[in-house]
Design a protein around this motif. Sequence first.
Motif, PDB file in Angstrom:
ATOM      1  N   TRP A   5     -42.606 110.636  43.105  1.00  0.00           N
ATOM      2  CA  TRP A   5     -41.634 111.404  42.334  1.00  0.00           C
ATOM      3  C   TRP A   5     -40.885 112.391  43.234  1.00  0.00           C
ATOM      4  N   VAL A   6     -41.593 113.050  44.132  1.00  0.00           N
ATOM      5  CA  VAL A   6     -40.937 113.974  45.060  1.00  0.00           C
ATOM      6  C   VAL A   6     -39.957 113.213  45.948  1.00  0.00           C
ATOM      7  N   HIS A   7     -40.303 111.998  46.319  1.00  0.00           N
ATOM      8  CA  HIS A   7     -39.395 111.127  47.078  1.00  0.00           C
ATOM      9  C   HIS A   7     -38.100 110.929  46.296  1.00  0.00           C
ATOM     10  N   TYR A   8     -38.210 110.563  45.024  1.00  0.00           N
ATOM     11  CA  TYR A   8     -37.031 110.382  44.178  1.00  0.00           C
ATOM     12  C   TYR A   8     -36.228 111.673  44.065  1.00  0.00           C
ATOM     13  N   LEU A   9     -36.924 112.786  43.840  1.00  0.00           N
ATOM     14  CA  LEU A   9     -36.229 114.067  43.693  1.00  0.00           C
ATOM     15  C   LEU A   9     -35.426 114.414  44.942  1.00  0.00           C
ATOM     16  N   ALA A  10     -36.035 114.222  46.111  1.00  0.00           N
ATOM     17  CA  ALA A  10     -35.355 114.566  47.370  1.00  0.00           C
ATOM     18  C   ALA A  10     -34.129 113.685  47.586  1.00  0.00           C
ATOM     19  N   PHE A  11     -34.295 112.380  47.448  1.00  0.00           N
ATOM     20  CA  PHE A  11     -33.177 111.480  47.708  1.00  0.00           C
ATOM     21  C   PHE A  11     -32.076 111.610  46.662  1.00  0.00           C
ATOM     22  N   ASP A  12     -32.440 111.750  45.407  1.00  0.00           N
ATOM     23  CA  ASP A  12     -31.419 111.903  44.368  1.00  0.00           C
ATOM     24  C   ASP A  12     -30.638 113.196  44.558  1.00  0.00           C
ATOM     25  N   LEU A  13     -31.318 114.274  44.943  1.00  0.00           N
ATOM     26  CA  LEU A  13     -30.614 115.535  45.187  1.00  0.00           C
ATOM     27  C   LEU A  13     -29.688 115.403  46.392  1.00  0.00           C
ATOM     28  N   PHE A  14     -30.136 114.728  47.432  1.00  0.00           N
ATOM     29  CA  PHE A  14     -29.274 114.501  48.594  1.00  0.00           C
ATOM     30  C   PHE A  14     -28.032 113.704  48.199  1.00  0.00           C
ATOM     31  N   VAL A  15     -28.218 112.662  47.411  1.00  0.00           N
ATOM     32  CA  VAL A  15     -27.084 111.857  46.950  1.00  0.00           C
ATOM     33  C   VAL A  15     -26.173 112.701  46.057  1.00  0.00           C
ATOM     34  N   THR A  72     -49.755 120.338  39.192  1.00  0.00           N
ATOM     35  CA  THR A  72     -49.026 121.573  39.477  1.00  0.00           C
ATOM     36  C   THR A  72     -47.896 121.313  40.461  1.00  0.00           C
ATOM     37  N   LEU A  73     -48.187 120.549  41.519  1.00  0.00           N
ATOM     38  CA  LEU A  73     -47.155 120.211  42.498  1.00  0.00           C
ATOM     39  C   LEU A  73     -46.018 119.432  41.840  1.00  0.00           C
ATOM     40  N   PHE A  74     -46.362 118.497  40.981  1.00  0.00           N
ATOM     41  CA  PHE A  74     -45.366 117.714  40.245  1.00  0.00           C
ATOM     42  C   PHE A  74     -44.449 118.647  39.444  1.00  0.00           C
ATOM     43  N   SER A  75     -45.039 119.583  38.707  1.00  0.00           N
ATOM     44  CA  SER A  75     -44.270 120.508  37.871  1.00  0.00           C
ATOM     45  C   SER A  75     -43.395 121.433  38.699  1.00  0.00           C
ATOM     46  N   ILE A  76     -43.935 121.955  39.792  1.00  0.00           N
ATOM     47  CA  ILE A  76     -43.161 122.853  40.652  1.00  0.00           C
ATOM     48  C   ILE A  76     -41.989 122.106  41.282  1.00  0.00           C
ATOM     49  N   ALA A  77     -42.231 120.900  41.775  1.00  0.00           N
ATOM     50  CA  ALA A  77     -41.161 120.107  42.389  1.00  0.00           C
ATOM     51  C   ALA A  77     -40.066 119.799  41.370  1.00  0.00           C
ATOM     52  N   ASN A  78     -40.450 119.441  40.156  1.00  0.00           N
ATOM     53  CA  ASN A  78     -39.468 119.178  39.101  1.00  0.00           C
ATOM     54  C   ASN A  78     -38.600 120.396  38.824  1.00  0.00           C
ATOM     55  N   LEU A  79     -39.233 121.538  38.634  1.00  0.00           N
ATOM     56  CA  LEU A  79     -38.501 122.765  38.336  1.00  0.00           C
ATOM     57  C   LEU A  79     -37.594 123.145  39.500  1.00  0.00           C
ATOM     58  N   TYR A  80     -38.112 123.054  40.698  1.00  0.00           N
ATOM     59  CA  TYR A  80     -37.344 123.403  41.898  1.00  0.00           C
ATOM     60  C   TYR A  80     -36.107 122.520  42.028  1.00  0.00           C
ATOM     61  N   ALA A  81     -36.293 121.214  41.858  1.00  0.00           N
ATOM     62  CA  ALA A  81     -35.163 120.293  41.945  1.00  0.00           C
ATOM     63  C   ALA A  81     -34.153 120.581  40.831  1.00  0.00           C
ATOM     64  N   LEU A  82     -34.625 120.867  39.633  1.00  0.00           N
ATOM     65  CA  LEU A  82     -33.724 121.151  38.515  1.00  0.00           C
ATOM     66  C   LEU A  82     -32.872 122.386  38.794  1.00  0.00           C
ATOM     67  N   ILE A  83     -33.464 123.414  39.375  1.00  0.00           N
ATOM     68  CA  ILE A  83     -32.714 124.621  39.741  1.00  0.00           C
ATOM     69  C   ILE A  83     -31.608 124.263  40.742  1.00  0.00           C
ATOM     70  N   CYS A  84     -31.936 123.424  41.712  1.00  0.00           N
ATOM     71  CA  CYS A  84     -30.935 122.992  42.694  1.00  0.00           C
ATOM     72  C   CYS A  84     -29.814 122.205  42.023  1.00  0.00           C
ATOM     73  N   TRP A  85     -30.174 121.316  41.103  1.00  0.00           N
ATOM     74  CA  TRP A  85     -29.166 120.524  40.387  1.00  0.00           C
ATOM     75  C   TRP A  85     -28.243 121.408  39.549  1.00  0.00           C
ATOM     76  N   VAL A  86     -28.794 122.385  38.854  1.00  0.00           N
ATOM     77  CA  VAL A  86     -27.980 123.288  38.041  1.00  0.00           C
ATOM     78  C   VAL A  86     -27.021 124.072  38.940  1.00  0.00           C
ATOM     79  N   ALA A  87     -27.524 124.551  40.068  1.00  0.00           N
ATOM     80  CA  ALA A  87     -26.665 125.264  41.015  1.00  0.00           C
ATOM     81  C   ALA A  87     -25.554 124.348  41.526  1.00  0.00           C
ATOM     82  N   LEU A  88     -25.900 123.120  41.855  1.00  0.00           N
ATOM     83  CA  LEU A  88     -24.919 122.170  42.365  1.00  0.00           C
ATOM     84  C   LEU A  88     -23.848 121.858  41.330  1.00  0.00           C
TER      85      LEU A  88
END
Length: 150
Positions: free
Chosen positions: A89-99, A5-21
Amino acid sequence: MSWDTLFSIANLYALICWVALAFLPRWPALLAAILYAGVGLLCLTYAVSLIGFMTGMLDAGGGAGGGDFSSIEGVRTLFASDAGITIGWVHYLAFDLFVGLWIARDADAKGFNRIIQVPVLFFTLMAGPLGLLIWLVIREKRAQAQGRWS
């Protein structure tokens, strides 16, 4: 909450941020929200999960748990559980979004059109260092022409 569940929520959350960006106007408030509410929350999720996992306070979820960062075997052990995979995976999501956020800000400052930015952001989302490398190559000439390297 399960690791799945955490994996899925983090993925969706990061994707929303990417679309906004990639597609919304880059107002200062939006960029701040992506930085603090997006990257910051992913970092907090990572930190709490990692500390909980490494101290044994959180269940490994389908693996032996344990492991360390000092050897390939130790890292393999970390990733042999649902917890390790999710935390990594959350590590990757955070750093990739920051980059990606840095790329977007840098591209705007250097006058690059979104038509150029969106594919670079996509590559950064899908394969972080590849997207960053593409951006570093694309930006070089304009960065030199502006007389700044940052």
